[in-house]
Motif scaffolding. Structure first.
Motif, PDB file in Angstrom:
ATOM      1  N   ASN A   7      11.456  -9.290 -17.226  1.00 54.04           N
ATOM      2  CA  ASN A   7      11.439 -10.133 -18.429  1.00 54.04           C
ATOM      3  C   ASN A   7      12.251 -11.415 -18.269  1.00 54.04           C
ATOM      4  N   MET A   8      12.554 -11.798 -17.060  1.00 57.30           N
ATOM      5  CA  MET A   8      13.264 -13.056 -16.802  1.00 57.30           C
ATOM      6  C   MET A   8      12.287 -14.062 -16.193  1.00 57.30           C
ATOM      7  N   LEU A   9      12.262 -15.279 -16.737  1.00 57.54           N
ATOM      8  CA  LEU A   9      11.476 -16.345 -16.134  1.00 57.54           C
ATOM      9  C   LEU A   9      12.377 -17.149 -15.208  1.00 57.54           C
ATOM     10  N   VAL A  10      11.966 -17.274 -13.956  1.00 56.13           N
ATOM     11  CA  VAL A  10      12.729 -18.041 -12.980  1.00 56.13           C
ATOM     12  C   VAL A  10      11.881 -19.229 -12.550  1.00 56.13           C
ATOM     13  N   PHE A  11      12.406 -20.427 -12.753  1.00 59.40           N
ATOM     14  CA  PHE A  11      11.693 -21.655 -12.401  1.00 59.40           C
ATOM     15  C   PHE A  11      12.434 -22.361 -11.266  1.00 59.40           C
ATOM     16  N   ARG A  12      11.700 -22.660 -10.188  1.00 59.36           N
ATOM     17  CA  ARG A  12      12.268 -23.483  -9.108  1.00 59.36           C
ATOM     18  C   ARG A  12      11.326 -24.666  -8.911  1.00 59.36           C
ATOM     19  N   PRO A  13      11.533 -25.733  -9.670  1.00 58.44           N
ATOM     20  CA  PRO A  13      10.588 -26.850  -9.664  1.00 58.44           C
ATOM     21  C   PRO A  13      10.679 -27.702  -8.409  1.00 58.44           C
ATOM     22  N   ALA A  14       9.544 -28.343  -8.082  1.00 63.79           N
ATOM     23  CA  ALA A  14       9.413 -29.095  -6.833  1.00 63.79           C
ATOM     24  C   ALA A  14       9.820 -30.555  -6.962  1.00 63.79           C
ATOM     25  N   ASP A  15       9.865 -31.065  -8.183  1.00 62.92           N
ATOM     26  CA  ASP A  15      10.207 -32.469  -8.357  1.00 62.92           C
ATOM     27  C   ASP A  15      10.618 -32.695  -9.813  1.00 62.92           C
ATOM     28  N   ALA A  16      10.807 -33.970 -10.170  1.00 62.41           N
ATOM     29  CA  ALA A  16      11.282 -34.305 -11.515  1.00 62.41           C
ATOM     30  C   ALA A  16      10.273 -33.907 -12.587  1.00 62.41           C
ATOM     31  N   TYR A  17       8.974 -34.110 -12.336  1.00 64.35           N
ATOM     32  CA  TYR A  17       7.975 -33.782 -13.358  1.00 64.35           C
ATOM     33  C   TYR A  17       7.803 -32.274 -13.519  1.00 64.35           C
ATOM     34  N   GLU A  18       7.864 -31.553 -12.420  1.00 66.80           N
ATOM     35  CA  GLU A  18       7.848 -30.094 -12.561  1.00 66.80           C
ATOM     36  C   GLU A  18       9.092 -29.616 -13.307  1.00 66.80           C
ATOM     37  N   ARG A  65      10.660 -31.192 -15.630  1.00 63.69           N
ATOM     38  CA  ARG A  65      10.375 -31.492 -17.036  1.00 63.69           C
ATOM     39  C   ARG A  65       9.454 -30.436 -17.642  1.00 63.69           C
ATOM     40  N   ALA A  66       8.394 -30.094 -16.918  1.00 61.19           N
ATOM     41  CA  ALA A  66       7.439 -29.107 -17.412  1.00 61.19           C
ATOM     42  C   ALA A  66       8.087 -27.726 -17.541  1.00 61.19           C
ATOM     43  N   CYS A  67       8.887 -27.353 -16.550  1.00 56.57           N
ATOM     44  CA  CYS A  67       9.538 -26.037 -16.592  1.00 56.57           C
ATOM     45  C   CYS A  67      10.552 -25.959 -17.730  1.00 56.57           C
ATOM     46  N   LEU A  68      11.261 -27.043 -17.971  1.00 61.05           N
ATOM     47  CA  LEU A  68      12.207 -27.058 -19.094  1.00 61.05           C
ATOM     48  C   LEU A  68      11.476 -26.897 -20.414  1.00 61.05           C
ATOM     49  N   GLU A  69      10.355 -27.572 -20.559  1.00 59.94           N
ATOM     50  CA  GLU A  69       9.564 -27.423 -21.788  1.00 59.94           C
ATOM     51  C   GLU A  69       9.105 -25.982 -21.964  1.00 59.94           C
ATOM     52  N   LEU A  70       8.678 -25.348 -20.886  1.00 63.26           N
ATOM     53  CA  LEU A  70       8.265 -23.950 -20.960  1.00 63.26           C
ATOM     54  C   LEU A  70       9.436 -23.060 -21.357  1.00 63.26           C
ATOM     55  N   ALA A  71      10.607 -23.328 -20.795  1.00 64.36           N
ATOM     56  CA  ALA A  71      11.787 -22.525 -21.104  1.00 64.36           C
ATOM     57  C   ALA A  71      12.181 -22.662 -22.569  1.00 64.36           C
ATOM     58  N   LEU A  72      12.134 -23.873 -23.089  1.00 59.92           N
ATOM     59  CA  LEU A  72      12.586 -24.116 -24.459  1.00 59.92           C
ATOM     60  C   LEU A  72      11.630 -23.553 -25.507  1.00 59.92           C
ATOM     61  N   THR A  73      10.399 -23.292 -25.128  1.00 65.14           N
ATOM     62  CA  THR A  73       9.445 -22.733 -26.090  1.00 65.14           C
ATOM     63  C   THR A  73       9.348 -21.214 -26.011  1.00 65.14           C
ATOM     64  N   GLN A  74      10.163 -20.592 -25.193  1.00 66.54           N
ATOM     65  CA  GLN A  74      10.167 -19.132 -25.125  1.00 66.54           C
ATOM     66  C   GLN A  74      10.815 -18.543 -26.382  1.00 66.54           C
ATOM     67  N   THR A  75      10.314 -17.407 -26.807  1.00 62.00           N
ATOM     68  CA  THR A  75      10.906 -16.711 -27.958  1.00 62.00           C
ATOM     69  C   THR A  75      11.436 -15.331 -27.595  1.00 62.00           C
ATOM     70  N   GLU A  76      10.993 -14.771 -26.478  1.00 60.24           N
ATOM     71  CA  GLU A  76      11.403 -13.418 -26.126  1.00 60.24           C
ATOM     72  C   GLU A  76      11.794 -13.265 -24.659  1.00 60.24           C
ATOM     73  N   ARG A  77      11.952 -14.386 -23.953  1.00 60.89           N
ATOM     74  CA  ARG A  77      12.350 -14.309 -22.549  1.00 60.89           C
ATOM     75  C   ARG A  77      13.392 -15.374 -22.232  1.00 60.89           C
ATOM     76  N   PRO A  78      14.447 -14.995 -21.535  1.00 61.78           N
ATOM     77  CA  PRO A  78      15.363 -16.010 -21.026  1.00 61.78           C
ATOM     78  C   PRO A  78      14.756 -16.697 -19.817  1.00 61.78           C
ATOM     79  N   SER A  79      15.304 -17.858 -19.491  1.00 61.42           N
ATOM     80  CA  SER A  79      14.790 -18.638 -18.361  1.00 61.42           C
ATOM     81  C   SER A  79      15.927 -19.099 -17.477  1.00 61.42           C
ATOM     82  N   CYS A  80      15.657 -19.137 -16.178  1.00 60.68           N
ATOM     83  CA  CYS A  80      16.586 -19.699 -15.200  1.00 60.68           C
ATOM     84  C   CYS A  80      15.930 -20.901 -14.539  1.00 60.68           C
ATOM     85  N   LEU A  81      16.614 -22.032 -14.581  1.00 64.18           N
ATOM     86  CA  LEU A  81      16.163 -23.221 -13.863  1.00 64.18           C
ATOM     87  C   LEU A  81      16.988 -23.347 -12.588  1.00 64.18           C
TER      88      LEU A  81
END
Length: 659
Positions: free
Chosen positions: A484-495, A497-513
């Protein structure tokens, strides 16, 4: 105090509560009776006379929060929740059984349980987080809307865990006057008396951390109620040290450390019930006069809740600015629409700096975004947030930067408490290698389905000169193993940005950037349109060839650029580049989608970290190139060459495999 005391009925009610503890643990043939029996008087007085809640609406927003940090005393809490009409007797009879509402340690899903506790010390720290959220919201919304206390019941073992003391030092610094900790000091734990392992004078320690400290006989109801009343009227957080006796009131087992973790024998239970004037042959007995007495003020509590609700409705109707703030408190995160920064195509931007740019953009759009760094503000790119939002402190709870100091584990647990409270969006940042320090708080984020944002910068051996102590190798894979943990390892600045947006819209899962220290080429939507929507599916085709690929190179984070440079060296080959910023989201896609993305040719995975998890995509016939040993102290470029993270080396390996 909300009700008049009745010493005779109060004593009977406490005896009934303790009997429920004995019966539940005995029927389960498992559990901890001794601690609940030493804590029962303090917990009873708190629930009966001080705790503000709505019995008809356990989720009333302005309720007092109660946290049982000593989670092994769950049978005590379940008995109190039965008194509160939130559990049935049959639920108590199902204690510790599969599928019951009464698991061995309290779980957040049950109405009346604010947080999941069990790992000692974390309930205390989450209580600090609950109090932080209350203070921040009160400063923004006013005390006519937000005005409640956080009460924590803690044990000797809780205070032996450093996470509790780390959180306590921050609570004192921050002046969390609505935090009250009831410390059941029975001086017994599983292995025996606490004197074997602890000589701390907790009065001196907590007074030194800017707390008010009160000491009482933890079985004297008048002393307990006087202390709680005094605690509620002090601007400092309060520790009430209740000197108690393990297994208080039992026929022959008072002070016996073996009662900590083993049910009492049937004959001891019968003798104890007889001593208290209860039927020694009856199990799970709750006389009607006890319930009537305990619930005598429920009408008052419900009326107070309804009065608060009417005031809230009126204020929302007459104050548009407040109504907008309240919508931010109670609205769904799924509907967040944020303005994000743009980045120059082809420029070089470290993903940690991309996160910083995004944070600086969204901090004004999210009035209840709150958090900070574990003493790494410039490195974690939170310094501008701190400067713009101000430092949360005893004299101003309206500031939104939390300066955690070098306290990674307390930081993680405090963030969990903030998320459990609701109304705020908490985040915390440190180096990825220090995720080990807060590992159990991260696990508890996921277990409780709390949408906390955990930001980890300096994500691989590219940290360079700081050496192997600061170069995460196994950490990305380790975090990906947490359910139940989302782990994001983005490849560049736009990824990023996209991963942060995904993390901030979660309601039942924590996220790691997981973010880089070193710069990476920006992949702008104008040249790489899939970078906009692709991350939402976890993995996607970033660059493709004509027809079916001979080679698919998949990667995450900084190694996506390595994959792209390698593809350019594989002249005459059909090569596809796949970016997988989130294995969890990619694994949730259909098999058809995953196979279509990965293709049917040679699959190659590359990441500057542990290799094991990548075989599920590359297969045993594919290539997984990573790092399964510790790094070294040297410039990052030199390490990349030494460890073979170059397009020349990767091209050689792929060519030899194809041959």
């Amino acid at each position: 105090m909300m009700t008049e005391a009745n010493p005779a009925l109060d004593a009977k009610a406490v005896s009934v509560l303790k009997a429920l503890v004995m019966d539940a643990t005995r029927k389960a043939n498992s559990g901890h009776p001794g601690g609940p029996m030493s804590s029962a008087d303090m917990a009873y007085v708190l629930f009966k006379e001080f705790l503000r809640f709505d019995p008809s609406d356990p989720q009333w927003f302005n309720r007092d929060r109660f946290i049982l940090s000593a989670g092994h005393e769950s049978s005590l809490l379940y008995g109190l929740l039965h008194f509160c009409d939130l559990l049935e007797i049959d639920d108590l009879k199902a204690f510790r059984q599969f599928g019951s509402k009464t698991p061995g340690h309290p779980e957040i899903e049950l109405p009346g349980v604010e947080v999941t506790t069990g790992p000692l010390g974390q309930g205390f720290a989450m209580g600090v987080g609950e109090a932080v959220a209350e203070a921040l919201l009160r400063s923004k919304l006013g005390d006519e809307t937000i005005d409640h206390n956080t009460f924590v019941l803690a044990s000797d073992g809780d205070l032996q865990e450093p996470v509790a003391l780390g959180a306590a030092s921050l609570a004192g610094l921050w002046g969390l006057g609505k935090l009250v900790v009831l410390y059941d000091k029975n001086e017994i734990q599983l292995a025996g008396p606490t004197s074997r392992c602890d000589c701390v004078d907790y009065r001196k320690v907590f007074e030194g951390m800017c707390w008010q400290v009160l000491e009482v006989d933890g079985h004297d109801h008048e002393a307990i109620r006087t202390a709680i009343a005094e605690a509620k009227n002090d601007p400092r957080p309060t520790l009430i040290i209740g000197h108690t006796v393990m297994a208080k009131g039992t026929a022959t087992r008072e002070g016996d450390h073996e009662t900590h973790g083993a049910p009492l024998p049937p004959e001891e239970i019968a003798a104890t019930k007889a001593k208290w004037g209860l039927d020694p042959e009856a199990d799970f007995q709750v006389p009607e006069d006890v319930l009537t007495h305990f619930r005598s003020h429920f009408g008052f509590l419900e009326a107070e809740s309804k009065k608060w609700m009417r005031k809230l409705v009126t204020r929302r109707e007459t104050d548009s600015e407040f109504d907008e703030l309240w919508n931010n408190v109670t609205g769904s995160r799924r509907s967040l629409k944020l303005r994000m920064p743009e980045f120059e195509d082809g420029s070089s931007v470290a993903t940690r700096k991309a996160w910083g740019s995004c944070l600086n953009e969204i901090m004004h759009q999210l009035p209840f975004l709150a958090g900070g760094s574990a003493d790494l503000d410039p490195s974690n790119q939170t310094a501008k947030f701190r400067e713009a939002m101000g430092v949360f402190c005893a004299s101003d709870h309206g500031k939104r930067n939390l300066s955690f100091g070098v306290r990674e584990f307390p930081m993680g647990a405090i963030l969990n408490g903030m998320a459990a409270h609701g109304g705020v969006i908490p985040f915390g940042a440190t180096f990825l290698v220090f995720s080990d320090y807060e590992r159990n708080a991260l696990r508890m984020s996921a277990l409780q389905k709390l949408p906390v944002l955990h930001v980890f910068t300096h994500d691989s051996f590219y940290v360079g000169e700081d050496g192997p102590t600061h170069q995460p190798i196994e950490h990305a894979s380790s975090l990906r193993l947490i359910p139940n943990m989302l782990v994001f390892r983005p490849a560049d600045a736009y990824e990023t940005r996209a991963c942060l947006e995904l993390a901030l819209t979660q309601t039942e899962r924590p996220s790691c950037l997981l973010l880089t220290r070193q710069g990476l080429p920006v992949l702008a939507p104008s040249s790489h349109p899939s970078v906009v929507e692709g991350p939402a599916r976890g993995g996607y085709i970033l660059e493709d060839c004509d027809g079916e690929p001979e080679v698919t190179i998949m990667a995450a984070g900084s190694e996506v650029d390595l994959a792209r440079r390698t593809a350019r060296m594989l002249e005459g080959r059909k090569v596809r580049i796949v970016s997988i910023p989130s294995m969890e989201l990619f694994d949730e896609q259909t098999p058809e989608y995953r196979n279509a993305v990965l293709g049917g040719g040679l699959r190659v995975a590359v990441e500057a970290g542990s290799t094991g998890l990548w075989y599920k995509y590359a297969g045993l016939d594919g290539i997984v190139y990573g790092l399964d040993h510790f790094g070294a102290s040297a410039p990052a470029g030199e390490l990349a060459r030494e460890y073979g993270f170059t397009p020349e080396n990767l091209t050689r390996i792929i060519t030899e495999k194809l041959a």
